[in-house]
Design an enzyme around this catalytic site. Structure first.
Site, PDB file in Angstrom:
ATOM      1  N   GLY A  48       0.781  -1.228   0.000  1.00  0.00           N
ATOM      2  CA  GLY A  48       0.000   0.000   0.000  1.00  0.00           C
ATOM      3  C   GLY A  48       0.814   1.279   0.000  1.00  0.00           C
ATOM      4  N   ARG A  69       5.577  -6.012   9.918  1.00  0.00           N
ATOM      5  CA  ARG A  69       5.305  -6.832  11.109  1.00  0.00           C
ATOM      6  C   ARG A  69       5.614  -8.304  10.820  1.00  0.00           C
ATOM      7  NH1 ARG A  69      -0.617  -6.092  13.210  1.00  0.00           N
ATOM      8  NH2 ARG A  69      -0.952  -7.017  11.164  1.00  0.00           N
ATOM      9  N   SER A 173      -4.688  11.832   9.021  1.00  0.00           N
ATOM     10  CA  SER A 173      -5.955  12.015   8.302  1.00  0.00           C
ATOM     11  C   SER A 173      -6.571  13.367   8.630  1.00  0.00           C
ATOM     12  CB  SER A 173      -6.933  10.910   8.696  1.00  0.00           C
ATOM     13  OG  SER A 173      -8.208  11.139   8.125  1.00  0.00           O
ATOM     14  N   TYR A 233     -11.110   5.680  14.374  1.00  0.00           N
ATOM     15  CA  TYR A 233     -10.021   6.102  13.494  1.00  0.00           C
ATOM     16  C   TYR A 233      -9.792   7.607  13.609  1.00  0.00           C
ATOM     17  CZ  TYR A 233      -7.234   6.456   9.196  1.00  0.00           C
ATOM     18  OH  TYR A 233      -6.235   6.692   8.288  1.00  0.00           O
ATOM     19  N   LYS A 237      -6.366   9.486  14.922  1.00  0.00           N
ATOM     20  CA  LYS A 237      -5.605  10.394  14.067  1.00  0.00           C
ATOM     21  C   LYS A 237      -5.589  11.817  14.634  1.00  0.00           C
ATOM     22  CE  LYS A 237      -4.200   7.426  11.030  1.00  0.00           C
ATOM     23  NZ  LYS A 237      -2.774   7.033  10.985  1.00  0.00           N
TER      24      LYS A 237
END
Length: 314
Positions: A48, A69, A173, A233, A237
Site C-alpha cells: 500500500g 510486522r 488524516s 479512526y 488520528k
C-alpha cells in the site's frame, strides 16, 4: 448535492494532475540535501501507501529501511524494490511490541549509526463505507496513536545531526482535525485546551483517548461528543496530529544542525486493502505528499497537517 460532489471530484482530479506534473520536475542539485547515505525508515512498508513511500524515497536516491510486522512478507516486498535497483534494506518491526521496537532500534544503531528520516505509516482501520463499529477501537487507538508515539520516542535519539535537519512524517488524516466539519470534538473546553500549545500536553492527549476508550467499553461513546464518522479512526488520528504538534513545539529549541522537523499528512481515501479497495486515489498519488514533506529542501516546516502538498488548518 450531486452537483457539489461532481465539483469536488473535478477539483480533486485537477489537483492530482498538478501534483503528477510536479513529480516530473526533478530536484535541482542545490535542493537535494540528501544522498545515498541518507537513511529513511518507513513503517508498515510491505504494501500500500508505505510500500509506495519506500519506493519513491528510494527512487530519489536515499537508502530506505522497509519494515513489516511479518518478516517473510517484508523480505518479499523489499526484494521487489531491490530487483528494481533501489537501495533498500528490510527488518521486522511490530510498533506495538516494546521488545520488537527495542531490537529494531539496536539494529539500526549498530548497522547504520543513526536515522535521518522516519515515516510512520503503519496503521489500521476496520470501518469501511458507512460502518462505524467500535469493536476494534482499542486496537485502532493502540496502533495508530501509541504505536506512532513508540516509534517517535525510539527514533529521536538516533536522528543524525545535519544542516537540513532530520524529518519525521506521520501518515494521518483530515478526519483528525479539531474543528473538522464531520469530525470535531464537541466538548468546547477540551477543544480549547487541545488547540492551545500552552495547555496541550502528552498527558492531556492520553487522557482524551483513555476517556474515549472507557466510553466505548461503557457503550456511552455516542453521547460523548466524539466524531460520528469512523469515530475510533478519527480519534486516533486526532491524537497523532496533536502529538505531532506538541513534539514540534518541544523540538523547536534544538540547536542548528540538530533540528528535527515533524509533520503529518492526509493521503486521502486510497485504493488499498485498508479501504477495501474502495478509495478514489492511487497509492502512488497518496504517497506523494509524505515523500515531499520528507524531502522538503531548506524549509523549516514543522507541526503542520498537510494534504495534496497544501497545509490544512488543524
Amino acid at each position: 448535492m450531486t452537483g457539489k460532489k461532481e465539483k469536488s471530484s473535478e477539483k480533486r482530479e485537477k489537483r492530482l494532475q498538478e501534483i503528477s506534473l510536479l513529480r516530473t520536475i526533478p530536484y535541482s542539485d542545490h535542493q537535494r540535501w540528501w544522498s545515498e547515505e541518507t537513511l529513511a525508515v518507513v513503517t508498515g512498508a510491505n504494501r500500500g501507501i508505505g510500500f509506495e513511500i519506500a519506493r519513491q524515497l528510494a527512487g530519489h536516491g536515499l537508502t530506505v529501511i522497509l519494515t513489516s510486522r511479518d518478516t517473510g512478507v517484508g523480505i518479499e516486498a523489499a526484494k521487489v524494490l531491490q530487483e528494481g535497483g533501489f537501495n533498500v534494506d528490510v527488518h521486522q518491526l511490530n510498533i506495538l511490541d516494546e521488545e520488537s521496537v527495542s531490537e529494531f532500534t539496536k539494529w539500526i544503531k549498530e548497522k547504520y549509526g543513526g536515522v535521518d528520516i522516519l515515516v510512520n505509516n503503519a496503521g489500521v482501520n476496520y470501518n469501511i463505507g458507512s460502518g462505524n463499529s467500535m469493536e476494534f477501537a482499542k486496537q485502532v487507538i493502540d496502533t495508530n496513536y501509541y504505536g506512532t508515539k513508540n516509534m517517535v520516542k525510539a527514533m529521536i535519539p538516533l536522528m543524525r545531526p545535519s544542516a537540513a535537519g532530520a524529518r519525521i512524517v506521520n501518515v494521518s488524516s483530515r478526519l483528525g482535525k479539531l474543528n473538522g466539519r464531520r469530525s470535531r470534538i464537541e466538548d468546547e473546553a477540551l477543544r480549547e485546551k487541545l488547540s492551545n500549545l500552552e495547555t496541550l500536553s502528552e498527558e492531556l492527549i492520553d487522557n482524551m483517548v483513555s476517556t474515549f476508550l472507557q466510553q466505548v467499553e461503557d457503550n456511552t461513546w455516542q453521547s460523548g461528543g466524539w466524531p460520528q464518522k469512523f469515530t475510533d479512526y478519527a480519534v486516533s488520528k486526532l491524537a497523532v496530529n496533536l502529538y505531532s504538534m506538541l513534539m514540534a513545539n518541544q523540538l523547536a529549541g534544538r540547536p542548528e544542525g540538530g533540528k528535527i522537523y515533524i509533520n503529518c499528512y492526509c493521503p486521502g481515501w486510497v485504493k488499498t486493502a485498508m479501504t477495501g479497495w474502495s478509495g478514489n486515489i492511487s497509492a502512488e498519488h497518496a504517497a506523494d505528499t509524505g515523500v515531499w514533506l520528507a524531502l522538503l529542501p531548506n524549509k523549516e516546516v514543522t507541526g503542520k497537517l498537510f494534504a495534496e502538498r497544501r497545509e490544512l488548518k488543524l
